[in-house]
Write an enzyme that holds these catalytic residues in place. Structure first.
Site, mmCIF file in Angstrom:
data_model
loop_
_atom_site.group_PDB
_atom_site.id
_atom_site.type_symbol
_atom_site.label_atom_id
_atom_site.label_comp_id
_atom_site.label_asym_id
_atom_site.label_seq_id
_atom_site.Cartn_x
_atom_site.Cartn_y
_atom_site.Cartn_z
ATOM 1 N N PRO A 98 0.817 -1.213 0.000
ATOM 2 C CA PRO A 98 0.000 0.000 0.000
ATOM 3 C C PRO A 98 0.854 1.269 0.000
ATOM 4 C CG PRO A 98 -0.325 -1.269 2.025
ATOM 5 C CD PRO A 98 0.559 -2.064 1.154
ATOM 6 N N GLU A 125 0.195 -7.975 8.905
ATOM 7 C CA GLU A 125 0.239 -6.512 8.900
ATOM 8 C C GLU A 125 1.293 -5.992 7.929
ATOM 9 O OE1 GLU A 125 -2.732 -6.705 10.939
ATOM 10 O OE2 GLU A 125 -1.992 -4.652 10.713
ATOM 11 N N ARG A 163 0.169 -8.721 -21.058
ATOM 12 C CA ARG A 163 -0.562 -8.282 -22.255
ATOM 13 C C ARG A 163 0.290 -7.424 -23.178
ATOM 14 N NH1 ARG A 163 -6.124 -8.618 -22.086
ATOM 15 N NH2 ARG A 163 -6.270 -6.846 -23.487
ATOM 16 N N ASP A 178 -5.359 -1.584 -29.239
ATOM 17 C CA ASP A 178 -5.074 -0.212 -29.671
ATOM 18 C C ASP A 178 -6.073 0.730 -29.008
ATOM 19 O OD1 ASP A 178 -4.371 -1.360 -33.047
ATOM 20 O OD2 ASP A 178 -3.337 -1.578 -31.116
HETATM 21 C C1 LIG Z 1 -4.097 1.832 1.054
HETATM 22 C C2 LIG Z 1 -4.632 2.002 2.479
HETATM 23 C C3 LIG Z 1 -6.127 1.656 2.477
HETATM 24 C C4 LIG Z 1 -4.458 3.457 2.904
HETATM 25 C C5 LIG Z 1 -3.884 1.047 3.409
HETATM 26 C C6 LIG Z 1 -3.123 1.548 4.457
HETATM 27 C C7 LIG Z 1 -2.454 0.644 5.290
HETATM 28 C C8 LIG Z 1 -2.531 -0.751 5.070
HETATM 29 C C9 LIG Z 1 -3.291 -1.215 4.010
HETATM 30 C C10 LIG Z 1 -3.396 -2.679 3.738
HETATM 31 O O1 LIG Z 1 -4.173 -3.083 2.925
HETATM 32 N N1 LIG Z 1 -2.551 -3.508 4.422
HETATM 33 C C11 LIG Z 1 -2.617 -4.942 4.242
HETATM 34 C C12 LIG Z 1 -1.732 -5.407 3.095
HETATM 35 N N2 LIG Z 1 -2.121 -4.691 1.913
HETATM 36 C C13 LIG Z 1 -1.535 -4.842 0.684
HETATM 37 O O2 LIG Z 1 -0.644 -5.626 0.464
HETATM 38 C C14 LIG Z 1 -2.033 -3.928 -0.408
HETATM 39 C C15 LIG Z 1 -3.133 -3.095 -0.179
HETATM 40 C C16 LIG Z 1 -3.563 -2.238 -1.200
HETATM 41 C C17 LIG Z 1 -2.947 -2.174 -2.441
HETATM 42 C C18 LIG Z 1 -1.856 -3.016 -2.669
HETATM 43 N N3 LIG Z 1 -1.082 -3.176 -3.776
HETATM 44 O O3 LIG Z 1 -0.159 -4.106 -3.492
HETATM 45 C C19 LIG Z 1 -0.311 -4.559 -2.237
HETATM 46 C C20 LIG Z 1 -1.388 -3.886 -1.680
HETATM 47 C C21 LIG Z 1 -0.242 -5.188 3.427
HETATM 48 C C22 LIG Z 1 0.220 -6.434 4.111
HETATM 49 C C23 LIG Z 1 -0.784 -7.515 3.808
HETATM 50 C C24 LIG Z 1 -1.839 -6.914 2.953
HETATM 51 C C25 LIG Z 1 -3.975 -0.339 3.163
#
Ligand SMILES: CC(C)(C)c1cccc(C(=O)NCC2(NC(=O)c3cccc4nocc34)CCCC2)c1
Length: 255
Positions: A98, A125, A163, A178
């Site tokens: 995130p 987490e 893709r 396209d």
């Molecule tokens: C964005 C916001 C809502 C502010 C926020 C703030 C803090 C934590 C999280 C959150 O989702 N933490 C949990 C995890 N998330 C992701 O991995 C993840 C989430 C979103 C898009 C992603 N693109 O790649 C990996 C992504 C991280 C560890 C396990 C899953 C989300």
């Protein structure tokens, strides 16, 4: 397989079985079968030394949830990097997170230019920060919502990048590609039957007049983009025809 080298995509995740969703289906599945990409998963659990194969532990400083341990992740990443690098060229380690750079088509095009990718998916987490500072090259995010893990994000990235590999779309889709690539939203699509419960297909699409159809579709795409995603329209360089059609559709909306 046509292009010289095969793009190797290594994945580090405690749920490797999830990745059958891209390796066994659709365009990504065919790209694997045709050898355009190779996808291989490493599970940090395979790199643990304790009886319980522990991959997570409580956070220093307290707080809810668990954090993924550095050592199993580090060992899995190094093994994944070794395999990916065997294909030659550049290998980039990406943590789906995130906190990452927002993934949009421009970023997908950048990543498509990297020879091999190692994708790290977090759970719980998150992961020990020392993994990121020492073994991760870039952090990328697919969007601002809370997810349970990074696996789906990794699969989104693989789908979008695959893709763009020459030949991966086959003949049918490349024309469609396209229109998507122009950065406009898609026009409405219809297929048989011509009338369904009294709902007709727009006459122009039945006319066989390909120039009229092209113009109708472009106008629909422009109108929808202006209506629903003006932010996307900001990014698109409109040519003379597109500007005229957009003006037309905006004038029609005012009536
Ligand atoms: C964005 C916001 C809502 C502010 C926020 C703030 C803090 C934590 C999280 C959150 O989702 N933490 C949990 C995890 N998330 C992701 O991995 C993840 C989430 C979103 C898009 C992603 N693109 O790649 C990996 C992504 C991280 C560890 C396990 C899953 C989300």
């Amino acid at each position: 397989m046509t292009q010289q080298t095969q793009k190797r995509i290594a994945v580090v995740s405690i749920f490797p079985e999830m990745f059958s969703a891209i390796s066994d289906f659709g365009i990504t599945g065919r790209a694997v079968k045709e050898g355009r990409i190779a996808i291989r998963c490493w599970n940090p659990r395979e790199f643990t030394e304790d009886r319980h194969r522990t991959v997570d532990d409580r956070p220093y400083g307290g707080g809810p949830g668990m954090v993924m341990l550095v050592d199993p992740l580090r060992q899995a990443l190094e093994t994944a990097c070794e395999w990916a690098g065997e294909a030659g060229g550049e290998t980039r380690v990406i943590y789906l997170s995130p906190q990452g750079r927002k993934l949009e088509q421009a970023g997908v095009e950048e990543l498509a230019g990297v020879d091999n990718l190692v994708l790290l998916a977090g759970r719980y987490e998150g992961i020990d920060e020392r993994v990121i500072s020492n073994w991760v090259d870039e952090e990328w995010s697919i969007g601002d919502y809370v997810l349970s893990g990074g696996e789906l994000a990794a699969m989104v990235l693989v789908d979008a990048v695959t893709r763009l590999i020459p030949g991966a779309l086959g003949h049918a889709q490349s024309a469609q590609e396209d229109s998507f690539a122009e950065g406009l939203l898609d026009c409405p699509h219809y297929t048989r039957p011509e009338v369904y419960e009294g709902m007709r297909v727009p006459e122009v699409l039945l006319s066989g007049n390909h120039e009229l159809i092209r113009r109708w579709r472009l106008k629909q795409s422009l109108g929808r983009t202006a209506e629903r995603r003006p932010d996307l329209l900001e990014k698109v360089e409109l040519d003379a025809e597109q500007s005229r059609l957009l003006a037309e559709i905006l004038a029609e909306k005012k009536q």
